[in-house]
Scaffold this active site. Structure first.
Site, PDB file in Angstrom:
ATOM      1  CG  ASP A   1      -2.208   0.795   0.973  1.00 32.62           C
ATOM      2  OD1 ASP A   1      -3.246   0.497   1.569  1.00 32.62           O
ATOM      3  OD2 ASP A   1      -2.152   1.743   0.147  1.00 32.62           O
TER       4      ASP A   1
ATOM      5  CD  GLU B   1      -6.720   5.700   2.798  1.00 28.21           C
ATOM      6  OE1 GLU B   1      -6.561   6.055   1.627  1.00 28.21           O
ATOM      7  OE2 GLU B   1      -5.783   5.251   3.497  1.00 28.21           O
TER       8      GLU B   1
HETATM    9  C1  GLC Z   1      -4.492   4.184  -0.066  1.00 24.87           C
HETATM   10  C2  GLC Z   1      -5.385   3.038   0.359  1.00 24.87           C
HETATM   11  C3  GLC Z   1      -5.530   1.955  -0.675  1.00 24.87           C
HETATM   12  C4  GLC Z   1      -5.380   2.535  -2.072  1.00 24.87           C
HETATM   13  C5  GLC Z   1      -3.971   3.087  -2.211  1.00 24.87           C
HETATM   14  C6  GLC Z   1      -3.737   3.745  -3.566  1.00 24.87           C
HETATM   15  O1  GLC Z   1      -3.709   4.601   1.017  1.00 24.87           O
HETATM   16  O2  GLC Z   1      -5.065   2.410   1.595  1.00 24.87           O
HETATM   17  O3  GLC Z   1      -6.814   1.357  -0.482  1.00 24.87           O
HETATM   18  O4  GLC Z   1      -5.598   1.519  -3.040  1.00 24.87           O
HETATM   19  O5  GLC Z   1      -3.648   4.024  -1.191  1.00 24.87           O
HETATM   20  O6  GLC Z   1      -4.530   4.893  -3.690  1.00 24.87           O
END
Ligand code: GLC
Length: 630
Positions: free
Chosen positions: A324, A521
Site C-alpha cells: 500500500d 481512510e
Molecule cells: C491508499 C489506500 C488503498 C489505495 C492506495 C492507492 O492509502 O489504503 O486502499 O488503493 O492508497 O490509492
C-alpha cells in the site's frame, strides 16, 4: 495444510553470498547511434530488442513467455518491474530509463483534462515510454475505481460497498464489476485497486463503508465482483486486473483505528478476516494489496508467514502482491521514510511490487544494494517478476499496450446509470415504518429538509473525484431531492429547505435527508462513536416544531447513533452512500421498489456498545440482517 502463524516473523537467513560473477555487475552503455540502449546483463550477455523473441509470441503458453523474458532481463530491469510510482512523480523519459513497471493515480490524481480522452492520452504517453525500453515491457497503471471509475468526472458512481452488502445480491455485484471494468478500460487503464474485502467489525473505523459488512460469508459472496472486473479470465475486451485488499485483518483493529493493530487469535483471523481472500483467490484475483494494519503488533507489510506461507502457500495465490501507499515505511513501527531493512523485509516477506509513489528512485537504488549484498535473494526478485509479468501477459498488454479509444461514450452511459439506480434501490434498508407512513403518496405535499438531500458529493462519499470526496455538485448525477421531485411530478408538491425552516402549513409529511459528509481512510475514524451532527439535530428540531410526521433518510457510510431521536421519527431508511443515482432512493420512498435491503452491519444502540457484531452477547438497536418491507 494449515500454516501456523505463531511467533513474529524472522527475516530469512541471508542466502550465501553470490560470487561476484561479473565485477562490473550491471553496466549501462548508451550508444550514440539512434539512442539505442544496450545493457550488459549481470551475466555478461547483451541484447537489443528481438521482435522474434518467444516472449512476444502470443501463441506460446504464458509460463514459457515469462521464462524467456525473465532470462533476457537485467537486474535493473527486474527491479523496475517491481516498482510503482505515482503519475505526478515521474519525469519525462524516466519510465524508459528506469524500466518502470507500473504507475498509479492516487485518489483524485487526474490528468488536467479529466475526460475519458484525457485519461487515454495520459496513459498512452506513459505507455509509449515503457514501450521504448529495450525489451518493450508495458507498464501497468493502477487506480482506485472502488465504486465506479470514481476519479473521472461524469463516470457512473455506484453505491459504496456497504450498500452493496445490504443488497445481498452477488450477481448484481458481479454486473457492477463488469460495468466498472468497461468504464476503466474505456479510459485506457488496466488495473483496479478493488474490491476491498475488509470485514469491518467496528463502525468507528473510517473505512467501514468500503466493506461489504461485518460477516465474512457476506464479503466472500461478493467476490463475484472479481469476475465482473477481470472477466472469466484476464485478457477480454473489458478485463482489468482486480485487487483483493487489504490483506489481512484491517477491519478488525482495536477501536476501529485505521492502520491500527488487530489483536486477535489466529483462529479469529482465519475465521473472520481470511475467508474473503480465500474466495477471491478461488475466483482468480490477479493481485492482492497488503494492509497498513498490524496483526498482534507485527505490521502486515513485513509479515512473511501471512503473505508467503499463508496467502501464496496455503491459499495458493499465484498473482502478485502489491504494497500500500508508502506502507513499507511503517514496518519498523515508525512513520518515516523506508530504511534498507524495511525494503528487504517487505520484499522478503513476499511483496512483489512496491507502491513508493514519490521516493521510487531511492527505492530502486536501495533494493539493488540489498540484492547485491545478498540480503534479498535473486530468486525472490525473479519470483516477483514472474508473478508480475504473467499478469501482464494474461491481460494481453504486450499485444495491446495502448488505450482502446473506441468506448469513450461508455463512461457514465445511461445503461450504466440505470444499473447503479437498481443497486441503490436494492441497497436501501427500511428500519422503521410506523403507521405505514411509507410508501409516500405521489400526490401529497412533501417538505424535504437536510443537507444531504440535494448534494451529489455527500451522497457519493469519499473516493469520489478526490481522495476524501467533497460536498457539492461535484459530478453529473441525480440528487435524492431531484429523485423525489421527479417521482412527484405535477401530481403533488415538493418544497425544500436544507435547514428545515419554513415548513408550509399544508405539508403532509416531512422528509429529512441527513447523515455524514465525505471522508476516507483515517479521516473517517470516530473513536468516540458515530453520532448525528449539530446541523442535523437543528434541522430535526425545526421539523419537530412543525408537528408534521417525519421520515428520516440517513445518508452515511455506516450505522449512526440515532437511539435518542428515533422515537420522534415515523420512519427511518438507511440509504448508505448511494452515489450519483439518487433517484433509486425515491424509488423506494414511493414504493415503485419495495425495500429489500438487509443490514450488513449490526446497528449499535449506543456509541460505547462498539464493537457489536452478530453472534456476540450484546443487543444492538437493529441486528445484522434486519430490514423491513412494505
Ligand atoms: C491508499 C489506500 C488503498 C489505495 C492506495 C492507492 O492509502 O489504503 O486502499 O488503493 O492508497 O490509492
Amino acid at each position: 495444510m494449515t500454516t501456523t502463524v505463531s511467533a513474529p516473523p524472522t527475516a530469512p537467513a541471508p542466502p550465501p553470498r553470490r560470487p561476484l560473477l561479473i565485477a562490473a555487475g550491471l553496466a549501462l552503455v548508451l550508444l550514440a547511434a539512434g539512442g539505442v540502449y544496450w545493457f550488459t546483463r549481470d551475466d555478461g550477455q547483451t541484447g537489443a530488442f528481438d521482435p522474434d523473441a518467444p516472449y512476444l509470441d502470443a501463441s506460446r503458453p504464458v509460463a514459457e513467455r515469462v521464462d524467456d523474458l525473465l532470462g533476457r532481463m537485467t537486474l535493473d530491469e527486474k527491479l523496475g518491474q517491481m516498482t510503482q510510482a505515482e503519475r505526478k512523480e515521474v519525469g519525462a523519459g524516466e519510465i524508459t530509463s528506469y524500466a518502470l513497471g507500473s504507475l498509479l493515480s492516487g485518489g483524485g490524481s487526474v490528468p488536467s483534462d479529466n475526460t475519458p480522452q484525457g485519461w487515454a492520452d495520459m496513459y498512452d504517453a506513459f505507455q509509449a515510454e515503457a514501450m521504448a525500453t529495450r525489451l518493450r515491457i508495458p507498464m501497468i497503471y493502477g487506480v482506485d475505481a472502488v465504486h465506479g471509475h470514481n476519479n473521472v468526472k461524469g463516470a457512473t458512481i455506484f453505491p459504496h460497498n456497504i450498500g452493496l452488502g445490504a443488497t445481498r445480491d452477488p450477481e448484481l455485484v458481479r454486473r457492477i464489476g463488469e460495468t466498472v471494468a468497461i468504464e476503466v478500460t474505456a479510459t485506457g487503464l488496466d488495473w483496479d485497486f478493488a474490491p476491498c474485502l475488509c470485514v469491518a467489525r467496528d463502525i468507528r473505523w473510517g473505512r467501514t463503508y468500503e466493506s461489504f459488512g461485518e460477516d465474512p460469508e457476506l464479503a466472500s459472496a461478493m467476490t463475484t465482483i472479481v469476475t465482473g472486473l477481470q472477466g472469466e479470465k484476464l485478457g477480454g475486451p473489458n478485463s482489468v486486473l482486480a485487487t483483493a485488499k487489504h490483506y489481512v485483518g484491517d477491519g478488525g483493529t482495536n477501536g476501529g483505528k485505521d492502520q491500527g493493530d488487530a489483536q486477535l487469535s489466529e483462529e479469529e483471523l482465519r475465521k473472520v478476516h481470511l475467508p474473503p481472500f480465500q474466495a477471491a483467490v478461488k475466483a482468480g484475483v490477479g493481485s492482492v494489496m497488503i494492509s497498513f494494519s498490524s496483526f498482534n503488533g507485527v505490521k502486515l507489510h513485513g509479515h512473511r508467514q501471512l503473505i508467503t506461507d499463508v496467502l501464496k502457500g496455503e491459499l495458493g495465490f499465484t498473482g502478485f502482491v502489491v504494497s500500500d501507499w508508502n506502507a513499507i515505511d511503517q514496518i519498523d513501527g515508525v512513520r518515516d521514510v523506508f530504511t534498507p531493512e524495511e525494503v528487504s523485509a517487505a520484499v522478503n516477506a513476499g511483496i512483489d511490487m512496491v507502491m513508493v509513489p514519490e521516493r521510487w528512485r531511492e527505492f530502486i537504488s536501495v533494493l539493488r544494494d540489498e540484492v547485491n549484498a545478498g540480503r534479498v535473494p535473486l530468486d525472490r526478485i525473479d519470483d516477483a517478476n514472474r508473478r508480475i509479468l504473467a499478469k501482464k501477459f494474461e491481460l494481453g498488454m504486450f499485444e495491446h499496450p495502448m488505450a482502446d479509444r473506441s468506448q469513450f461514450d461508455k463512461v457514465g452511459a445511461p445503461a450504466h446509470r440505470e444499473l447503479a439506480r437498481q443497486a441503490v434501490r436494492q441497497s436501501q434498508v427500511l428500519l422503521k415504518n410506523d403507521g405505514g407512513v411509507l410508501p409516500l403518496k405521489k400526490d401529497s405535499r412533501i417538505f424535504v429538509a437536510g443537507r444531504n438531500a440535494d448534494d451529489i458529493g455527500n451522497q457519493s462519499g469519499g473516493w469520489t473525484l478526490t481522495w476524501q470526496g467533497q460536498s457539492g455538485p461535484i459530478t453529473d448525477g441525480t440528487t435524492i431531492l431531484q429523485g423525489i421531485r421527479d417521482a412527484v411530478g405535477t401530481s403533488g408538491k415538493v418544497t425544500f429547505s436544507a435547514d428545515g425552516t419554513g415548513v408550509p402549513a399544508d405539508t403532509d409529511v416531512a422528509v429529512a435527508v441527513i447523515g455524514e459528509t465525505p471522508y476516507a481512510e483515517y479521516e473517517g475514524d470516530r473513536p468516540d462513536g458515530v453520532t448525528l451532527t449539530q446541523a442535523d439535530l437543528d434541522t430535526l428540531a425545526e421539523l419537530r416544531k412543525s408537528g408534521k410526521p417525519v421520515v428520516v433518510v440517513l445518508v452515511s457510510g455506516r450505522p449512526v447513533d440515532v437511539t435518542a431521536q428515533l422515537p420522534q421519527w415515523r420512519a427511518l431508511l438507511a440509504a448508505w452512500l448511494p452515489g450519483t443515482e439518487g433517484a433509486g432512493v425515491a424509488d423506494v420512498l414511493f414504493g415503485s421498489h419495495k425495500p429489500t435491503g438487509k443490514l450488513p452491519m449490526s446497528w449499535p444502540a449506543t456509541p460505547d456498545q462498539e464493537p457489536v457484531n452478530h453472534g456476540d452477547p450484546k443487543t444492538p438497536l437493529f441486528p445484522y440482517g434486519f430490514g423491513l418491507t412494505y
